[in-house]
Design a protein around this motif. Structure first.
Motif: not given
Length: 129
Positions: A75-76, A79-80, A84-85, A88, A94, A96, A100
């Motif tokens: 999951l990290g 997010n990276s 994804s960024e 967001r 978000d 992720v 989730r």
């Protein structure tokens, strides 16, 4: 400058393969972030398939990168991802966090370790003598 007879080595890794039993959940996550990848990311993930290389190709064998990860690390990683960024930042959502629950359920036990794989695209090119 590459000397005559020298070899140019270029590599890039593609998008990870969805772990077994997680294809649908990973596809839903990818669908949400797909439009937020920069154009250059597609070129890299596709392994520079459309690139006009200046030198003759040398043979290569398929190579895979592998990691053994727990759910938190996976999951990290999601997010990276730069997409994804950007998702967001553009939407306030978000991706992720939104996926989730489905990703976690498909993963199995939280302490399970899964193999994550990425294709490594390798281009070896020899400059003429």
């Amino acid at each position: 400058m590459l000397a005559p007879g020298g070899v140019l080595a270029a590599w890039a890794y593609g998008d990870f393969l969805a772990p077994e039993g997680m294809v649908e959940e990973v596809a839903a996550f990818r669908f949400q972030i797909d439009e937020y990848w920069q154009r250059e990311n597609a070129e890299v993930r596709d392994g520079y398939t459309g690139y006009a290389w200046p030198f003759a190709a040398l043979p290569t064998t398929p190579v895979w990168l592998e990691a053994q990860w727990g759910l938190g690390r996976f999951l990290g990683y999601l997010n990276s991802l730069s997409a994804s960024e950007r998702c967001r930042a553009a939407t306030g959502d978000d991706p992720v966090a939104m996926h989730r629950t489905a990703l976690t359920q498909a993963w199995g036990m939280a302490e399970d370790v899964r193999t994550i794989q990425w294709p490594l695209h390798l281009h070896l090119r020899r400059k003429a003598e």
